[in-house]
Enzyme design. Structure first.
Site, PDB file in Angstrom:
ATOM      1  N   LYS A 207      33.145  33.393  44.548  1.00  0.00           N
ATOM      2  CA  LYS A 207      33.759  33.915  43.280  1.00  0.00           C
ATOM      3  C   LYS A 207      34.475  35.284  43.909  1.00  0.00           C
ATOM      4  CE  LYS A 207      35.076  35.345  39.279  1.00  0.00           C
ATOM      5  NZ  LYS A 207      34.305  36.005  38.197  1.00  0.00           N
ATOM      6  N   LYS A 275      37.293  47.034  39.983  1.00  0.00           N
ATOM      7  CA  LYS A 275      35.832  46.664  40.298  1.00  0.00           C
ATOM      8  C   LYS A 275      35.690  45.395  41.345  1.00  0.00           C
ATOM      9  CE  LYS A 275      33.093  44.117  38.038  1.00  0.00           C
ATOM     10  NZ  LYS A 275      32.843  42.775  38.572  1.00  0.00           N
TER      11      LYS A 275
END
Length: 331
Positions: A207, A275
């Site tokens: 991911k 992030k």
């Protein structure tokens, strides 16, 4: 994340639900042979609500909770079961799917006041769909295992539209016994379910590599559109040409449409890529692996966030470029 006081609202589940597996599926995918009728979804944001809807369409009784009471109430009014907090939800569900923003919120869901972990029955499965540090995910599997709980590392991709239609992608890793309990539920939520390993970590690693590409592609798309605007090219003409040329990317086509519409309503916000690209860089830094494009894209999103655009759609990274006039909202 602060959960409200104990609260329950919504219709009770009723009626039997048809099994999802056919004989064909059973023999060809043998680990998908178990269906838990009651499934919990925690977090009803852009992705989580669509995933809950997909599960409900597939015949599951879907229990939900969200820090926004109105979001849980709205889902319950359509046929789900709403709960005040994760612990109340977890008491009813053998499978709990968490679709919150980051590791800190996942910790709160599991171990905070009214956390799900203490309320889950032994052998239940916690499906973690956030983008997190792979090492944190590995540690979480061990921590939940010590409590007698199973864990699936299962980050997601595809956006809110694909989540709502059950066509998103899931990058998963975990133990076979966890897959045996959640395989059919994964199929209900996603068109592509990749089984990447028999322990946590692999799903989260894939991911963040996907996020590396997504973040770099958005930053590059914004840079290209900004240059076109600076040079006086009509934005809609540039978009038309690029989306039919070799320079196109999925992110250019999707995100620059937001720029043309002047619509920065956050489907995925600038701060998400602050992030996520930060996680990418942290992972690479541990082995001293250079990521020059990721570092530059991260700085661009950081600059946009610092300028006050952190909660806007990630296409708002284009706003860092000077001397350009962006299309006005067409709403």
């Amino acid at each position: 994340m602060c959960w409200p006081a104990c609260w329950y609202w919504g219709p009770l589940p009723s009626g039997a639900h048809r099994p999802l597996w056919s004989t064909d599926n059973f023999f060809h995918i043998p680990w998908r042979n178990h269906m838990s009728q009651n499934i919990g979804v925690i977090g009803l944001g852009a992705m989580g609500r669509g995933m809950a809807q997909s599960l409900r369409r597939a015949g599951y009784t879907v229990h939900v909770c969200d820090v926004r009471l109105e979001a849980a109430q709205a889902f319950a009014a359509e046929g789900g079961v709403a709960h005040a907090h994760p612990a109340a939800l977890a008491q009813h569900c053998e499978v709990v799917v968490s679709v919150v923003v980051n590791a800190a919120q996942t910790e709160e869901v599991l171990f905070g006041p009214h956390g799900a972990a203490a309320a889950m029955a032994a052998g239940s499965v916690f499906v973690m769909c956030s983008t997190v540090d792979p090492n944190w995910s590995i540690a979480l599997e061990q921590r939940l295992g010590s409590l007698g709980l199973q864990y699936l590392d299962a980050p997601i991709s595809g956006g809110s539209a694909k989540a709502a239609s059950g066509e998103m992608t899931m990058m998963t890793s975990g133990r076979p016994e966890a897959y045996a309990k959640v395989g059919q539920a994964l199929d209900a939520m996603a068109a592509k379910v990749y089984q990447l390993g028999d322990a946590a970590g692999a799903g989260s690693k894939v991911k963040i590599i996907n996020q590396l590409l997504a973040g770099v592609h958005i930053a590059a798309a914004a840079e290209a559109m900004a240059l076109g605007l600076r040079e006086g090219v009509a934005a809609d003409a540039l978009y038309e040409v690029i989306t039919h040329s070799a320079g196109n990317s999925w992110m250019f086509e999707n995100r620059m449409a937001h720029v043309l519409a002047g619509d920065y309503t956050p489907l995925s916000a600038v701060d998400i890529f602050v992030k996520d690209l930060g996680l990418v860089l942290d992972t690479a830094r541990a082995t001293k692996f250079p990521l020059p494009l990721s570092a530059t894209a991260h700085q661009m999103f950081m600059q946009a966030s610092t300028a006050g655009h952190g909660r806007e759609d990630d296409s708002a990274v284009i706003k860092i470029f000077p001397g350009i006039t962006l299309p006005a909202s067409n709403k």
